[in-house]
Design an enzyme around this catalytic site. Structure first.
Site, mmCIF file in Angstrom:
data_model
loop_
_atom_site.group_PDB
_atom_site.id
_atom_site.type_symbol
_atom_site.label_atom_id
_atom_site.label_comp_id
_atom_site.label_asym_id
_atom_site.label_seq_id
_atom_site.Cartn_x
_atom_site.Cartn_y
_atom_site.Cartn_z
ATOM 1 N N HIS A 167 20.100 56.028 38.836
ATOM 2 C CA HIS A 167 20.683 57.322 38.484
ATOM 3 C C HIS A 167 21.764 57.744 39.467
ATOM 4 O O HIS A 167 22.613 58.584 39.149
ATOM 5 C CB HIS A 167 19.577 58.381 38.416
ATOM 6 N N ASP A 384 27.626 51.608 19.543
ATOM 7 C CA ASP A 384 27.668 50.582 18.505
ATOM 8 C C ASP A 384 28.086 49.257 19.126
ATOM 9 O O ASP A 384 29.196 49.124 19.651
ATOM 10 C CB ASP A 384 28.663 51.009 17.408
#
Length: 454
Positions: A167, A384
């Site tokens: 993170h 995608d």
């Protein structure tokens, strides 16, 4: 009805983990992280999971593992810091040594079909250990790969993309930017449409209750946190569609109902219900911490397009438990909105200054603290790789509760959240939430939930 993912049992065959390196030589250098990125509260790995339905890829290639592996290698050329390792310098300052050692990649096959995960994909996913293999020695903050990716083929031709990222390197929008870059290259582009940018935000002073700091930072003290572990926990996932959100909105003051965002309504409602369910002493201070992004809001100087580091602050609302339980929802709404409004450009600069001067304190983690993050606009649902958008995509709930965009089994768009509470408190939470959803009195608004033991 297919078995929900929380109870699904299946076998996964994995190949040996490999290191995927940049496809071309990249600069060797050491990049200091910003004082926002290297704070103690971000020194962990955040998991994400994306489910993709079987469909012919736009490039006519049927193997998502090969396509994503190649695209990852090419994406690591412009994103070469992700292929390095974190080091710690004087005063615990984090830096990335850009070594081009690579990121961990796991190829896997599972003897299960996508439909067997249930007719409504939403957390909790008890099978995450199968979908994201915890490679031994890979989850340390320092000297370990910054990224772990597992692509799992399913029997039906569908696949699951799971990822774990340090993170300290990125927030949710920055991670989506990186994932989208992989997707663009997987679909045939030669380079990401948005070039990556790194830099350190500037700093000034402020007061930060989210770190337990009740005075300004010139006291220069190091803070401690008070984590609390409950003995028996349960996790329930709740779906909020238009009807549920409308029912909750009716609890807001009439003249302000439409002015509150969906996140403000949900965060305030869940904070109140959680407090009621935990039954704290009425004088106990309850805190709700929400993550407020400043992307696109910096002006002095502006944050460049393509910056993928962390750009959020922990906004904190607090109130005595008795007041939070006794007052209508508008009381909590006002506190949440005020807390969000305090996160300005100056506030963000102050967070960086606080980190540098107080030894990078962790944010408050007590049994009375509720942490929630809105990732409905981060873009996980649009990533995608050449097989279309995922049927579900987003962070895996853990310390924080995430507002994640999701469709229910009827195809309705909404928000899903997974809540963790002690088992008995969870029963009270469900009843309290159901009572708030029964509005108006003669019309019951139900919600979808999936429960599993932790």
């Amino acid at each position: 009805m297919a078995a929900p993912s929380s109870t699904l049992v299946f076998k996964v065959h994995r190949r040996e983990p490999e290191l995927v390196r940049p496809a071309k030589p990249t600069p060797y250098e050491v990049k200091l992280l910003s004082d926002i990125d290297d704070q103690q509260g971000l020194r962990f790995h955040i998991p994400v999971v994306q489910f993709y339905k079987h469909a012919p890829s736009i490039r006519g290639k049927d193997d998502p593992v090969a396509v994503i592996r190649r695209a990852l290698s090419e994406t690591l050329v412009p994103y070469y810091p992700f292929a390095g390792r974190l080091r710690e310098g004087p005063n615990r300052k984090l830096m990335v040594e850009c070594t081009a050692e690579g990121v961990l990649f796991v190829e896997a096959d599972a003897d299960v079909r996508l439909t067997e995960f249930g007719d409504q994909l939403q957390p909790p996913f008890a099978c995450m250990k199968e979908l994201l293999f915890d490679v031994p020695g890979s989850n340390a903050v320092l000297h370990s790969p910054l990224l772990l990716i597992q692509v799992t083929r399913l029997k039906c031709g569908s696949f699951i993309f799971a990822l774990r990222l340090s993170h300290c390197m990125s927030d949710a929008p920055g991670l989506v930017q990186f994932m989208s870059a992989i997707g663009e290259i997987a679909r045939g582009s030669h380079a990401p449409s948005i070039p990556p940018v790194t830099r350190s935000p500037p700093r000034v002073t402020h007061t930060h209750r989210e770190y337990g700091q009740q005075a300004t930072i010139d006291e220069n003290n190091t803070l401690t946190t008070m984590p609390h572990n409950f003995d028996s926990m349960a996790q329930i996932s709740f779906f909020f569609g238009c009807s549920q959100l409308s029912a909750l909105r009716r609890h807001a003051p009439p003249h302000l109902r439409q002015s509150y965002s969906r996140f403000e309504i949900l965060a305030s409602c869940l904070w109140k219900c959680r407090t009621v369910s935990l039954r704290p002493d009425p004088k106990e201070t309850m805190r709700m911490i929400c993550l407020v992004s400043m992307r696109g809001k910096f002006s002095d100087p502006p944050l460049p397009i393509g910056y993928y580091g962390n750009t959020f602050a922990f906004a904190v609302a607090e109130a005595p438990a008795g007041e939070l339980c006794r007052n209508p929802l508008g009381y909590a709404l006002d506190l949440v909105r005020k807390a969000k409004g305090e996160v300005t450009e100056e506030y963000m600069k102050s967070v960086a200054d606080l980190m540098a001067l107080t030894g990078r304190p962790d944010f408050l983690k007590t049994r009375w603290t509720y942490l929630v993050s809105d990732v409905t606009r981060a873009g996980f649902e649009t990533v995608d790789f050449g097989w279309g958008s995922p049927v579900y995509g987003g962070p895996v709930p853990g310390l924080a509760n995430f507002c994640i965009p999701c469709k229910n089994k009827e195809g309705e768009d909404g928000i899903v959240l997974a809540i963790s509470l002690p088992t008995q408190a969870m029963e009270r939470f469900v009843k309290e939430l159901e009572s708030m959803l029964k509005s108006p009195p003669n019309e019951t608004k139900t919600f979808t939930h999936v429960m599993s033991a932790l």
